[in-house]
Enzyme design. Structure first.
Site, PDB file in Angstrom:
ATOM      1  N   HIS A  96     -12.330  -0.704   5.423  1.00 32.43           N
ATOM      2  CA  HIS A  96     -10.861  -1.133   5.380  1.00 32.43           C
ATOM      3  C   HIS A  96     -10.076  -0.539   6.525  1.00 32.43           C
ATOM      4  O   HIS A  96      -9.737  -1.327   7.385  1.00 32.43           O
ATOM      5  CB  HIS A  96     -10.420  -0.665   3.997  1.00 32.43           C
ATOM      6  CG  HIS A  96      -8.885  -0.970   3.647  1.00 32.43           C
ATOM      7  ND1 HIS A  96      -8.444  -0.867   2.358  1.00 32.43           N
ATOM      8  CD2 HIS A  96      -7.717  -1.234   4.773  1.00 32.43           C
ATOM      9  CE1 HIS A  96      -7.189  -1.101   2.415  1.00 32.43           C
ATOM     10  NE2 HIS A  96      -6.804  -1.375   3.612  1.00 32.43           N
ATOM     11  N   HIS A 113      -1.255   3.636   8.786  1.00 33.75           N
ATOM     12  CA  HIS A 113      -2.483   3.071   8.052  1.00 33.75           C
ATOM     13  C   HIS A 113      -2.596   1.682   8.993  1.00 33.75           C
ATOM     14  O   HIS A 113      -1.858   0.923   9.110  1.00 33.75           O
ATOM     15  CB  HIS A 113      -2.469   2.675   6.691  1.00 33.75           C
ATOM     16  CG  HIS A 113      -3.314   1.984   6.202  1.00 33.75           C
ATOM     17  ND1 HIS A 113      -4.852   2.088   6.286  1.00 33.75           N
ATOM     18  CD2 HIS A 113      -3.360   0.745   5.421  1.00 33.75           C
ATOM     19  CE1 HIS A 113      -5.604   0.959   5.842  1.00 33.75           C
ATOM     20  NE2 HIS A 113      -4.695   0.129   5.247  1.00 33.75           N
ATOM     21  N   GLU A 128       0.812  -1.324   0.149  1.00 39.40           N
ATOM     22  CA  GLU A 128      -0.088   0.036  -0.214  1.00 39.40           C
ATOM     23  C   GLU A 128       0.788   1.251  -0.136  1.00 39.40           C
ATOM     24  O   GLU A 128       0.222   2.429   0.343  1.00 39.40           O
ATOM     25  CB  GLU A 128      -0.984   0.048   1.140  1.00 39.40           C
ATOM     26  CG  GLU A 128      -1.876  -1.231   0.849  1.00 39.40           C
ATOM     27  CD  GLU A 128      -3.100  -1.083   1.973  1.00 39.40           C
ATOM     28  OE1 GLU A 128      -4.398  -1.389   1.717  1.00 39.40           O
ATOM     29  OE2 GLU A 128      -2.862  -1.213   3.051  1.00 39.40           O
ATOM     30  N   TYR A 168     -12.038  16.925  20.132  1.00 44.22           N
ATOM     31  CA  TYR A 168     -10.488  16.641  19.531  1.00 44.22           C
ATOM     32  C   TYR A 168     -10.203  16.196  18.432  1.00 44.22           C
ATOM     33  O   TYR A 168      -9.064  16.466  18.031  1.00 44.22           O
ATOM     34  CB  TYR A 168     -10.216  15.776  20.972  1.00 44.22           C
ATOM     35  CG  TYR A 168     -10.449  16.223  22.420  1.00 44.22           C
ATOM     36  CD1 TYR A 168     -10.128  17.526  22.650  1.00 44.22           C
ATOM     37  CD2 TYR A 168     -11.486  15.503  23.078  1.00 44.22           C
ATOM     38  CE1 TYR A 168     -10.529  17.624  24.219  1.00 44.22           C
ATOM     39  CE2 TYR A 168     -11.962  16.010  24.260  1.00 44.22           C
ATOM     40  CZ  TYR A 168     -11.382  17.121  24.737  1.00 44.22           C
ATOM     41  OH  TYR A 168     -11.786  17.515  25.957  1.00 44.22           O
ATOM     42  N   HIS A 195      -5.967  -1.229  10.643  1.00 48.73           N
ATOM     43  CA  HIS A 195      -7.475  -1.765  10.427  1.00 48.73           C
ATOM     44  C   HIS A 195      -8.158  -1.527  11.441  1.00 48.73           C
ATOM     45  O   HIS A 195      -8.814  -2.701  11.837  1.00 48.73           O
ATOM     46  CB  HIS A 195      -7.461  -3.067   9.683  1.00 48.73           C
ATOM     47  CG  HIS A 195      -6.674  -3.322   8.417  1.00 48.73           C
ATOM     48  ND1 HIS A 195      -6.414  -4.258   7.723  1.00 48.73           N
ATOM     49  CD2 HIS A 195      -6.206  -2.065   7.613  1.00 48.73           C
ATOM     50  CE1 HIS A 195      -6.003  -4.431   6.725  1.00 48.73           C
ATOM     51  NE2 HIS A 195      -5.760  -2.872   6.613  1.00 48.73           N
TER      52      HIS A 195
END
Length: 197
Positions: free
Chosen positions: A162, A95, A76, A122, A97
């Protein structure tokens, strides 16, 4: 001095990876992270696990995606490069999940440019807006294309079905923003389940 700065960045990345894994914010080898150093991007290698991450589990690529290391980068990597291309202020990307972010991505968005409600202040204070990127198969060119189409519209991103993609000035900055995104998604999900919003 340059070596020392790189080692400090690697140490921060390893710490963040372990912290996310140990607290259940990611599992297996599903997450990836990167940071920029000079003209290179150091990204977690393909198949690496945040729970066992070491300095040696990062590989270097150029901004055009060509590798300068023997280890294969996360598949990715184009998501990361799209963010580095967006702004010179972005120095790191994470990144995952993470559960609540993924759960919230199934809820129809009122705004695809800012899909997580600001029930608390926040998330906006730390990260800003969170854009929803339509579902495409992980690691596919279709996903990378969909991400590039949305990258200018928001500050952070939620890939539908995702998980989140969060930039920051440093690894620790991206880590704090990711934490806030996941917590905001948890609050939004719990309120949604309770029928209070």
């Amino acid at each position: 001095m340059e070596d020392l700065i790189l080692q400090e960045k690697l140490d921060s990345a390893v710490w963040a990876a372990h912290s996310l894994f140990e607290r259940g914010k990611t599992a297996g080898s599903s997450a990836n992270m990167s940071f920029r150093h000079n003209d290179l991007v150091y990204i977690s290698a393909s198949g690496s696990c945040f729970g066992t991450m070491r300095r040696e589990d990062f590989t270097a690529i150029r901004m055009d995606g060509t590798s300068v290391s023997d280890k294969k980068p996360s598949k990715e990597w184009p998501l990361h490069l799209a963010l580095y291309g967006k702004s010179a202020d972005i120095g790191a990307v994470i990144h995952t999940h993470s559960t609540y972010s993924v759960l919230w991505s199934f809820v129809p968005a009122q705004s695809e440019q800012d899909c997580i409600p600001d029930h608390t202040p926040y998330l906006k204070m730390k990260l800003g807006t969170v854009g929803l990127v339509p579902y495409e198969k992980p690691g596919s060119e279709a996903l990378f294309s969909a991400f590039r189409e949305r990258v200018s519209d928001s500050d952070g991103y939620l890939l539908k079905n995702h998980g989140p993609v969060v930039p920051g000035k440093t690894i620790m900055d991206a880590f704090y923003c990711l934490e806030e995104l996941e917590e905001s998604a948890r609050i939004a999900w719990e309120l949604y389940r309770a029928g209070l919003v």
